[in-house]
Design an enzyme around this catalytic site. Structure first.
Site, PDB file in Angstrom:
ATOM      1  N   SER A 123       6.282   7.411  -2.914  1.00  0.00           N
ATOM      2  CA  SER A 123       5.629   8.568  -3.539  1.00  0.00           C
ATOM      3  C   SER A 123       6.266   8.899  -4.888  1.00  0.00           C
ATOM      4  O   SER A 123       5.580   9.070  -5.900  1.00  0.00           O
ATOM      5  CB  SER A 123       5.705   9.781  -2.604  1.00  0.00           C
ATOM      6  N   ARG A 162       4.823   1.145  13.603  1.00  0.00           N
ATOM      7  CA  ARG A 162       4.707   2.596  13.756  1.00  0.00           C
ATOM      8  C   ARG A 162       4.718   2.984  15.226  1.00  0.00           C
ATOM      9  O   ARG A 162       4.534   2.136  16.095  1.00  0.00           O
ATOM     10  CB  ARG A 162       3.384   3.091  13.133  1.00  0.00           C
ATOM     11  N   GLU A 195      18.251   9.992   4.178  1.00  0.00           N
ATOM     12  CA  GLU A 195      17.777   9.397   5.438  1.00  0.00           C
ATOM     13  C   GLU A 195      18.434   8.018   5.570  1.00  0.00           C
ATOM     14  O   GLU A 195      19.030   7.681   6.577  1.00  0.00           O
ATOM     15  CB  GLU A 195      16.252   9.258   5.382  1.00  0.00           C
ATOM     16  N   HIS A 207       4.467   0.500  -1.144  1.00  0.00           N
ATOM     17  CA  HIS A 207       5.376   0.499   0.009  1.00  0.00           C
ATOM     18  C   HIS A 207       5.943  -0.917   0.120  1.00  0.00           C
ATOM     19  O   HIS A 207       6.414  -1.460  -0.872  1.00  0.00           O
ATOM     20  CB  HIS A 207       4.594   0.930   1.260  1.00  0.00           C
ATOM     21  N   ASP A 247       9.548  15.623  11.827  1.00  0.00           N
ATOM     22  CA  ASP A 247       9.290  14.345  11.167  1.00  0.00           C
ATOM     23  C   ASP A 247       7.800  14.006  11.261  1.00  0.00           C
ATOM     24  O   ASP A 247       7.178  13.570  10.291  1.00  0.00           O
ATOM     25  CB  ASP A 247      10.144  13.269  11.854  1.00  0.00           C
ATOM     26  N   ASN A 257      11.115   8.306  -0.317  1.00  0.00           N
ATOM     27  CA  ASN A 257      11.756   7.020  -0.008  1.00  0.00           C
ATOM     28  C   ASN A 257      12.394   6.329  -1.198  1.00  0.00           C
ATOM     29  O   ASN A 257      12.980   5.264  -1.041  1.00  0.00           O
ATOM     30  CB  ASN A 257      10.748   6.071   0.634  1.00  0.00           C
ATOM     31  N   TRP A 276      -2.811   3.940   9.971  1.00  0.00           N
ATOM     32  CA  TRP A 276      -1.614   4.428   9.282  1.00  0.00           C
ATOM     33  C   TRP A 276      -1.994   4.818   7.859  1.00  0.00           C
ATOM     34  O   TRP A 276      -1.699   5.913   7.397  1.00  0.00           O
ATOM     35  CB  TRP A 276      -0.516   3.351   9.260  1.00  0.00           C
TER      36      TRP A 276
HETATM   37  O1  SFD Z   1       7.754   6.705   5.026  1.00  0.00           O
HETATM   38  C1  SFD Z   1     -10.519   7.499  -5.757  1.00  0.00           C
HETATM   39  N1  SFD Z   1       4.405   6.635   1.499  1.00  0.00           N
HETATM   40  C2  SFD Z   1       5.634   7.290   1.504  1.00  0.00           C
HETATM   41  N2  SFD Z   1       6.349   7.528   0.394  1.00  0.00           N
HETATM   42  C3  SFD Z   1       7.473   8.278   0.410  1.00  0.00           C
HETATM   43  O2  SFD Z   1       8.106   8.480  -0.630  1.00  0.00           O
HETATM   44  N3  SFD Z   1       7.915   8.838   1.589  1.00  0.00           N
HETATM   45  C4  SFD Z   1       7.259   8.670   2.789  1.00  0.00           C
HETATM   46  O3  SFD Z   1       7.641   9.267   3.790  1.00  0.00           O
HETATM   47  C5  SFD Z   1       6.129   7.760   2.794  1.00  0.00           C
HETATM   48  N4  SFD Z   1       5.468   7.424   3.972  1.00  0.00           N
HETATM   49  C6  SFD Z   1       4.087   7.173   3.855  1.00  0.00           C
HETATM   50  C7  SFD Z   1       3.566   6.667   2.638  1.00  0.00           C
HETATM   51  C8  SFD Z   1       2.225   6.258   2.590  1.00  0.00           C
HETATM   52  C9  SFD Z   1       1.418   6.433   3.711  1.00  0.00           C
HETATM   53  C10 SFD Z   1      -0.001   5.971   3.659  1.00  0.00           C
HETATM   54  C11 SFD Z   1       1.938   7.024   4.889  1.00  0.00           C
HETATM   55  C12 SFD Z   1       3.269   7.382   4.942  1.00  0.00           C
HETATM   56  C13 SFD Z   1       1.067   7.255   6.065  1.00  0.00           C
HETATM   57  C14 SFD Z   1       3.954   5.988   0.257  1.00  0.00           C
HETATM   58  C15 SFD Z   1       3.281   6.927  -0.748  1.00  0.00           C
HETATM   59  O4  SFD Z   1       2.444   7.821  -0.120  1.00  0.00           O
HETATM   60  C16 SFD Z   1       2.517   6.097  -1.764  1.00  0.00           C
HETATM   61  O5  SFD Z   1       3.447   5.223  -2.340  1.00  0.00           O
HETATM   62  C17 SFD Z   1       1.860   6.885  -2.909  1.00  0.00           C
HETATM   63  O6  SFD Z   1       1.041   7.917  -2.421  1.00  0.00           O
HETATM   64  C18 SFD Z   1       1.035   5.945  -3.791  1.00  0.00           C
HETATM   65  O7  SFD Z   1       0.474   6.678  -4.850  1.00  0.00           O
HETATM   66  P1  SFD Z   1      -0.944   6.261  -5.533  1.00  0.00           P
HETATM   67  O8  SFD Z   1      -1.226   7.291  -6.566  1.00  0.00           O
HETATM   68  O9  SFD Z   1      -0.937   4.851  -5.891  1.00  0.00           O
HETATM   69  O10 SFD Z   1      -1.998   6.395  -4.309  1.00  0.00           O
HETATM   70  P2  SFD Z   1      -2.503   7.740  -3.562  1.00  0.00           P
HETATM   71  O11 SFD Z   1      -1.470   8.810  -3.605  1.00  0.00           O
HETATM   72  O12 SFD Z   1      -2.942   7.310  -2.211  1.00  0.00           O
HETATM   73  O13 SFD Z   1      -3.772   8.227  -4.427  1.00  0.00           O
HETATM   74  C19 SFD Z   1      -4.973   7.502  -4.533  1.00  0.00           C
HETATM   75  C20 SFD Z   1      -6.005   8.412  -5.170  1.00  0.00           C
HETATM   76  O14 SFD Z   1      -7.175   7.676  -5.512  1.00  0.00           O
HETATM   77  C21 SFD Z   1      -8.321   8.411  -5.112  1.00  0.00           C
HETATM   78  N5  SFD Z   1      -9.412   7.465  -4.971  1.00  0.00           N
HETATM   79  N6  SFD Z   1     -10.866   8.359  -6.740  1.00  0.00           N
HETATM   80  C22 SFD Z   1     -12.050   8.148  -7.338  1.00  0.00           C
HETATM   81  N7  SFD Z   1     -12.902   7.125  -6.993  1.00  0.00           N
HETATM   82  C23 SFD Z   1     -12.579   6.257  -6.006  1.00  0.00           C
HETATM   83  N8  SFD Z   1     -13.417   5.258  -5.676  1.00  0.00           N
HETATM   84  C24 SFD Z   1     -11.327   6.431  -5.334  1.00  0.00           C
HETATM   85  N9  SFD Z   1     -10.703   5.772  -4.320  1.00  0.00           N
HETATM   86  C25 SFD Z   1      -9.534   6.417  -4.123  1.00  0.00           C
HETATM   87  C26 SFD Z   1      -7.864   9.104  -3.829  1.00  0.00           C
HETATM   88  O15 SFD Z   1      -8.682  10.186  -3.466  1.00  0.00           O
HETATM   89  C27 SFD Z   1      -6.467   9.540  -4.242  1.00  0.00           C
HETATM   90  O16 SFD Z   1      -6.525  10.733  -5.004  1.00  0.00           O
HETATM   91  S1  SFD Z   1       6.352   6.469   5.105  1.00  0.00           S
HETATM   92  O17 SFD Z   1       5.841   6.701   6.443  1.00  0.00           O
HETATM   93  O18 SFD Z   1       6.070   5.147   4.674  1.00  0.00           O
HETATM   94  P1  AMP Z   2       8.964   3.794   7.252  1.00  0.00           P
HETATM   95  O1  AMP Z   2       8.968   5.056   8.035  1.00  0.00           O
HETATM   96  O2  AMP Z   2       8.972   2.567   8.118  1.00  0.00           O
HETATM   97  O3  AMP Z   2       7.910   3.769   6.208  1.00  0.00           O
HETATM   98  O4  AMP Z   2      10.338   3.718   6.478  1.00  0.00           O
HETATM   99  C1  AMP Z   2      10.770   4.630   5.532  1.00  0.00           C
HETATM  100  C2  AMP Z   2      11.818   3.957   4.712  1.00  0.00           C
HETATM  101  O5  AMP Z   2      12.847   3.443   5.544  1.00  0.00           O
HETATM  102  C3  AMP Z   2      11.325   2.772   3.911  1.00  0.00           C
HETATM  103  O6  AMP Z   2      12.071   2.761   2.717  1.00  0.00           O
HETATM  104  C4  AMP Z   2      11.660   1.584   4.773  1.00  0.00           C
HETATM  105  O7  AMP Z   2      11.829   0.407   4.017  1.00  0.00           O
HETATM  106  C5  AMP Z   2      12.967   2.023   5.407  1.00  0.00           C
HETATM  107  N1  AMP Z   2      13.202   1.486   6.777  1.00  0.00           N
HETATM  108  C6  AMP Z   2      12.462   1.720   7.874  1.00  0.00           C
HETATM  109  N2  AMP Z   2      12.979   1.103   8.953  1.00  0.00           N
HETATM  110  C7  AMP Z   2      14.078   0.455   8.521  1.00  0.00           C
HETATM  111  C8  AMP Z   2      15.069  -0.374   9.164  1.00  0.00           C
HETATM  112  N3  AMP Z   2      15.013  -0.660  10.460  1.00  0.00           N
HETATM  113  N4  AMP Z   2      16.056  -0.873   8.395  1.00  0.00           N
HETATM  114  C9  AMP Z   2      16.113  -0.600   7.067  1.00  0.00           C
HETATM  115  N5  AMP Z   2      15.224   0.176   6.423  1.00  0.00           N
HETATM  116  C10 AMP Z   2      14.227   0.701   7.127  1.00  0.00           C
END
Ligand code: SFD
Ligand code: AMP
Length: 629
Positions: free
Chosen positions: A440, A253, A128, A392, A355, A64, A222
């Protein structure tokens, strides 16, 4: 379990990376390079197995954050402005810009390591949306963690990673962080990690609020159930200043299985409507003017997209539908050649399923179970319960030092990039606040920035840190106390879960979630709250703090659950306190203050907080927003 049988293991390192997610992998990769040059040790500790830990566990279908700076289409400034609008003006420009200017190189590394990125016939990435690129990302996390592990292995004895070790507490020496304490979730081993610098990358928090899923679905959310507020707890307990703790994220979602909507809205250009077929983004456009300048900007901020949908539901106009069938038909209709149109239909169908299969497999199962064919049937969408994820569209996390060349003043920059207000303690990814939309790729990139900077701290502070045996024993007794509590009282009652002498973690979690849901604006009250409600919730949290002393665990798994809930409790308290502090509504759709229903100019500011370890009191701090653009 008798805690006398627990072995104590002391690990000494220079840089300690807590977590094994995207930010941690970035940090391990980058820090290893610099550690080799300086003959320093890097140690990473994850509560799970890095191949599938954290938010990217199931994979992702898009990256993203990718600017494509080389193509000249976007600038860093464009990105900063986009993020600023989406967060209703509350971001640190310096932090967002620092990530944005470096993120492309991280994405190129992912591709080099084997991540398949969608390409067009000319070999260009397929976008995207403006900032997002499509990937075949089922194995995204495996690929990235393999690279991080390889980088650590390159260091030989100086590079270590520990998996299935749960980090419970920070270790402090005055105002300096000198390590972390935790335990194995598989063996009777208590761990002390002594370090010259510590990087907190333990993700955000889920299950602080009551989830929508109940019964057999409980645990489905989520945000990944593995991340339970450890990052926020760690920096709070260390006495670091936090920012944006009021900014929770409520994603929209696909209903009940939490499939992503981004690809549908942006790639397939789908629309969402109420049950009458009205596009609420159009019919309710006038509402957006109340939230200008952000509400009237494009794209509409995520919280306002939610808000318009919630208004529909409040008026009884649900279900809300994502019209996948109309979007697919429209895309096919654009192709005049019949054979080519048929091929395109098959391609779109397969992309629709991929997806979900790339990142939320249960949503594909949900479609199959409910006879949904995306090319023929619309799907319900819904607002999730609130989560804490600064990477996010949320923002909660530690207040960190920005880059010297961009930070506008001393309260934005005090030495090392990404250092918190505690010496030697760094934060990145979901652990650092006010730099939303890193996702990510940006979290990995911020991990690289923070890892390098935390290593410089080790070079500048080469002396070993001191930790007495008394302190180690005190930490051991305290962290393992839930096992002792269970052992002492377990025979008092026949049912091991119900006992007047203790509370089990699951019961504790239910109680916390009920308080947060009903008083702090959860899904069941349509994300609304007010001063009287927040104050009542805060009062109940104080009782929970007392009860936390009585948490009991019958085994290592429950010990982890006990500590996860202590972490959640602190995340919850800082959230309520900061919502109380910010006397306005700024993010309707995330939460609405019924007593302050409007956005106020005087609150175009950061609402920060700090728990003071010396006094045990909370301090609330209002900080100015200093814009670069
Ligand atoms: O679109 C301990 N995110 C998405 N990013 C994208 O680039 N594209 C996507 O398609 C994304 N989608 C998405 C995303 C997030 C989620 C939850 C979903 C879908 C369902 C965002 C990214 O995933 C997110 O920004 C990054 O992963 C953040 O990285 P970071 O490193 O801050 O968090 P992490 O990867 O979750 O890792 C956390 C780690 O900590 C560990 N941990 N370890 C030891 N002791 C403890 N007490 C701990 N507690 C946690 C975990 O095990 C893990 O290793 S979309 O749908 O939004
Ligand atoms: P999401 O699947 O909702 O996590 O969205 C993935 C990416 O698309 C994120 O960067 C969101 O901010 C963006 N996004 C999702 N829906 C919209 C929308 N309706 N308009 C603009 N950006 C969006």
């Amino acid at each position: 379990m008798n805690i006398e049988n627990f072995e104590t293991i002391v690990v000494e390192t220079d840089l300690l990376i807590l977590g094994g997610g995207m930010a941690a992998c970035g940090a391990a990769f980058e820090a290893s390079y610099w550690a080799k040059k300086n003959n320093l040790k890097v140690t990473l500790v994850d509560k799970a197995a890095m191949e599938r830990s954290g938010a990217v566990a199931m994979g992702l279908s898009a990256i993203n954050l990718y600017l494509g700076l080389k193509n000249g289409k976007n600038t860093v400034e464009d990105y900063v402005n986009y993020v600023k609008t989406d967060l209703m003006g509350i971001i640190r420009d310096d932090l967002v810009a620092n990530i944005a200017r470096h993120v492309d190189s991280s994405v190129h590394l992912f591709e080099k390591w084997g991540l398949p990125i969608w390409k067009d016939d000319d070999g260009n990435y397929i976008n995207e949306g403006r900032w997002q690129i499509m990937i075949h990302g089922e194995s995204y996390k495996n690929i990235v963690s393999e690279a991080a592990k390889n980088a650590l292995k390159e260091l030989g004895e100086n590079g270590r990673y520990y998996e299935r070790i749960f980090i419970a507490e920070p270790i402090m020496d005055g105002d300096r962080c000198i390590g972390a304490a935790g335990f194995s979730v598989r063996e009777n081993k208590f761990y002390i990690f002594k370090a010259k610098s510590v990087l907190d990358t333990m993700g955000g928090a889920v299950h602080v609020f009551r989830p929508r899923s109940v019964g057999e679905g409980l645990g489905r959310s989520w945000y990944p159930p593995f991340n339970s507020g450890a990052s926020a707890y760690f920096t709070l307990k260390a006495g670091a200043e936090m920012t944006c703790q009021e900014v929770r994220f409520v994603p929209v979602r696909f209903k009940d299985s939490y499939g992503p909507v981004g690809a549908w809205f942006l790639l397939f250009k789908s629309k969402a409507t109420n049950a009458k077929g009205e596009d609420y983004m159009e019919t309710r456009a006038a509402e957006l003017e109340k939230w200008a300048p952000y509400g009237t900007a494009k794209p509409t901020p995520a919280n306002l997209r939610n808000y318009l949908m919630l208004l529909e539901l409040e008026e009884g106009n649900g279900p809300i539908y994502m019209h996948t069938e109309e979007a697919i038909k429209k895309l096919v209709a654009e192709i005049p050649d019949e054979k080519e149109a048929k091929r395109k239909l098959k391609e779109l169908e397969s992309e629709a399923w991929e997806d979900f299969l790339d990142m939320t497999i249960s949503q594909a199962l949900n479609w199959a179970a409910h006879n949904i064919e995306p090319e023929n049937t619309p799907s319900e969408i819904s607002a999730c319960e609130p989560y804490f994820i600064s990477s996010h569209s949320g923002a909660s996390g530690a207040w960190i030092s920005g880059p010297k060349d961009l930070a506008p003043s001393e309260d934005y920059h005090w030495g090392y990039d990404n250092m918190t207000t505690r010496k030697g303690l760094f934060a990145a990814g979901d652990a650092s606040g006010a730099s939303s939309h890193k996702f990510s790729s940006g979290s990995f990139t911020e991990g690289r920035i923070a890892g390098k900077s935390a290593l410089v701290f080790c070079v500048d502070n080469p002396d070993s840190v001191n930790l007495s045996n008394d302190k180690i024993n005190e930490l051991k007794q305290r962290i393992l106390q839930p096992l002792t509590t269970f052992e002492t009282h377990k025979n008092y009652a026949n049912d091991e879960d119900v006992n007047p002498n203790f509370i089990k973690p699951k019961m504790f979690m239910f109680r916390l979630q009920k308080i947060m849901d009903e008083y702090a604006g959860g899904a069941s009250v349509n994300f609304k709250t007010s001063k009287p409600l927040l104050e009542k919730g805060l009062e109940f949290l104080q009782y929970m703090k007392e009860d936390a002393e009585k948490l009991a665990a019958k085994d290592l798994h429950e010990l982890m659950r006990a500590w996860e809930n202590v972490h959640r409790l602190w995340q919850a308290e800082s959230h309520i306190r900061t919502m109380l502090f910010r006397e306005e509504t700024r993010w309707p759709g995330y939460y609405f203050r019924t007593d302050y229903p409007e956005m106020k100019d005087e609150w175009k500011a950061f609402a920060n907080c700090r728990w003071n370890p010396e006094t045990g009191e909370w301090e609330m701090i209002k900080r100015e927003i200093k814009e670069l653009t």
